[in-house]
Write a protein that holds these residues in place. Sequence first.
Motif, short mmCIF file in Angstrom:
data_model
loop_
_atom_site.label_atom_id
_atom_site.label_comp_id
_atom_site.label_asym_id
_atom_site.label_seq_id
_atom_site.Cartn_x
_atom_site.Cartn_y
_atom_site.Cartn_z
N GLU A 40 -5.90 -0.09 -2.64
CA GLU A 40 -4.99 0.71 -2.10
C GLU A 40 -4.62 0.95 -0.90
O GLU A 40 -5.42 0.47 0.22
CB GLU A 40 -5.74 2.22 -2.57
CG GLU A 40 -5.14 3.21 -2.11
CD GLU A 40 -5.98 4.63 -2.29
OE1 GLU A 40 -5.50 5.76 -2.48
OE2 GLU A 40 -7.29 4.57 -2.48
N ARG A 41 -3.40 1.20 -0.71
CA ARG A 41 -2.75 1.35 0.89
C ARG A 41 -2.04 2.80 1.14
O ARG A 41 -1.23 2.95 0.10
CB ARG A 41 -2.01 -0.12 1.29
CG ARG A 41 -2.64 -1.20 1.11
CD ARG A 41 -3.44 -1.12 2.59
NE ARG A 41 -3.99 -2.45 2.64
CZ ARG A 41 -5.29 -3.00 2.41
NH1 ARG A 41 -5.97 -2.10 1.80
NH2 ARG A 41 -5.61 -4.38 2.39
N PHE A 42 -2.05 3.25 2.33
CA PHE A 42 -1.25 4.32 2.58
C PHE A 42 0.20 3.73 2.95
O PHE A 42 0.63 2.64 3.30
CB PHE A 42 -1.89 5.08 3.66
CG PHE A 42 -2.84 5.79 3.37
CD1 PHE A 42 -2.74 7.02 2.68
CD2 PHE A 42 -4.13 5.50 3.59
CE1 PHE A 42 -4.12 7.83 2.26
CE2 PHE A 42 -5.43 5.99 3.31
CZ PHE A 42 -5.34 7.19 2.70
N PHE A 43 1.38 4.61 2.68
CA PHE A 43 2.58 4.44 2.84
C PHE A 43 2.98 3.75 4.33
O PHE A 43 3.68 2.72 4.67
CB PHE A 43 3.55 5.32 2.69
CG PHE A 43 3.72 5.72 1.13
CD1 PHE A 43 3.23 4.68 0.15
CD2 PHE A 43 4.59 6.92 0.80
CE1 PHE A 43 3.41 5.10 -0.98
CE2 PHE A 43 4.75 7.02 -0.69
CZ PHE A 43 4.23 6.02 -1.54
N ASP A 44 2.07 4.47 5.50
CA ASP A 44 2.35 3.84 6.80
C ASP A 44 1.79 2.48 6.99
O ASP A 44 2.03 1.85 8.14
CB ASP A 44 1.92 4.98 7.65
CG ASP A 44 0.45 5.17 7.58
OD1 ASP A 44 -0.32 4.61 6.66
OD2 ASP A 44 -0.18 5.75 8.58
N GLU A 45 1.08 1.83 6.17
CA GLU A 45 0.34 0.62 6.27
C GLU A 45 1.18 -0.45 5.78
O GLU A 45 0.89 -1.67 5.85
CB GLU A 45 -0.93 0.36 5.61
CG GLU A 45 -2.00 1.69 6.22
CD GLU A 45 -3.36 1.60 5.54
OE1 GLU A 45 -4.21 0.90 6.04
OE2 GLU A 45 -3.28 2.09 4.10
N ILE A 46 2.23 -0.12 5.10
CA ILE A 46 2.88 -1.01 4.40
C ILE A 46 4.56 -0.96 4.49
O ILE A 46 5.04 -0.04 5.09
CB ILE A 46 2.91 -0.90 2.91
CG1 ILE A 46 3.22 0.29 2.29
CG2 ILE A 46 1.35 -1.22 2.60
CD1 ILE A 46 3.42 0.58 0.78
N GLU A 47 5.33 -1.91 3.97
CA GLU A 47 6.79 -1.81 3.98
C GLU A 47 6.97 -1.84 2.54
O GLU A 47 6.72 -2.91 1.87
CB GLU A 47 7.45 -2.87 4.77
CG GLU A 47 7.39 -2.87 6.40
CD GLU A 47 8.10 -1.62 6.72
OE1 GLU A 47 9.01 -1.14 6.18
OE2 GLU A 47 7.77 -1.36 7.90
N LEU A 48 7.45 -1.12 1.98
CA LEU A 48 7.92 -1.10 0.44
C LEU A 48 9.27 -1.58 0.22
O LEU A 48 10.26 -1.18 1.00
CB LEU A 48 7.86 0.44 -0.03
CG LEU A 48 7.81 0.74 -1.65
CD1 LEU A 48 6.48 -0.03 -2.26
CD2 LEU A 48 7.61 2.20 -1.90
N MET A 49 9.49 -2.39 -0.70
CA MET A 49 10.83 -3.08 -0.88
C MET A 49 11.24 -2.99 -2.45
O MET A 49 10.29 -3.20 -3.38
CB MET A 49 10.77 -4.45 -0.69
CG MET A 49 10.61 -4.76 0.76
SD MET A 49 10.02 -6.52 1.05
CE MET A 49 8.32 -6.18 0.71
N GLU A 50 12.25 -2.47 -2.71
CA GLU A 50 12.76 -2.25 -4.03
C GLU A 50 13.45 -3.44 -4.49
O GLU A 50 14.08 -4.01 -3.83
CB GLU A 50 13.57 -1.09 -4.07
CG GLU A 50 14.07 -0.91 -5.52
CD GLU A 50 14.70 0.58 -5.70
OE1 GLU A 50 15.10 0.95 -6.91
OE2 GLU A 50 15.05 1.26 -4.90
#
Length: 130
Positions: A40-50
């Motif tokens: 599990e990771r919080f949104f501020d720990e990742i870069e989400l790519m669609e």
Amino acid sequence: MRVPKFRTWVKDEKRMLPVGDLDSSYKTTYLEESNGYRCERFFDEIELMEFTGLKDKNGVEICEGDIVKHKYICDGTFYTEAVIYDKNYASFGLKAKHGTIFYFVELNNDGLSSLEVIGNIWENKDLLGE
């Protein structure tokens, strides 16, 4: 209707992982580890790519943040550019070095068929020559 699909860049670990689930209420994502476990990771720990809904000439899924090589139809020149999502036009495209965005919907079949994913902006930024 296309079901949204994502992958993520984990900032502190500097690695790319597929997304299992997104939980917008807790602002977390569950990522699929190569060993079968989920983290599990919080949104501020990742870069989400669609996922753009497109595949390159080799069948590789094209995602936001990918670096692609493609042939410009008018003169046959090859360019290397980053895939971006422009929220103002709700569209994916390629961002040229001079700032212009070429949207996928503007490319004809020849332009789309020449697309090849060669890296991404986190692991291979040097491919953009910036």
